[in-house]
Design a protein around this motif. Structure first.
Motif: not given
Length: 136
Positions: A41, A44-45, A48, A127-132, A134, A136
């Protein structure tokens, strides 16, 4: 620029890239606040984000105050080609610098396989990296 070099050396370790973990560093606390397995994960991030590199950072010394930094060791290293910035190199380690507040977009500090440091802008979303990690 010296601050960037010192910070990247602080994060660096002598172990093999594949064995290193992803780290989340808080500049206000001056410490790593979380670690994560270096999974597909994150790989891939990172790939990208590298694909959206738009050029070198033009600021003489971009601020590392009030930021969160995600260190992602790349296993295997990823190729970065950007003719407009004279870049054609393998990236071994990526640091995503995300300001906590303000108008400054996130940016990257990259370490090449040749132990060079490259500071670049990118256009991709974090955004996805921040979610990965944790955040917010």
């Amino acid at each position: 620029m010296w601050l960037i070099l010192c910070l990247t050396l602080f994060f660096s370790s002598g172990s093999a890239v594949g064995a290193e973990q992803v780290e989340l560093f808080d500049s206000d606390k001056q410490q790593v606040v979380a670690t994560f397995a270096n999974s597909d994960v994150f790989q891939k991030e990172a790939e990208q984000l590298l694909a959206t590199v738009s050029g070198r950072v033009q600021e003489l010394n971009p601020s590392l105050d009030h930021v969160m930094i995600v260190k992602i060791p790349l296993a295997p290293p990823k190729r970065l080609k950007l003719a407009s910035a004279s870049l054609d190199t393998d990236i071994a380690e990526m640091f995503v610098i995300m300001p906590k507040k303000g108008g400054r977009r996130p940016w990257l500090i990259l370490h090449t396989k040749e132990y060079e440091t490259v500071v670049v802008e990118f256009t991709g979303a974090v955004d996805q990296l921040r979610a990965n990690v944790q955040l917010r």
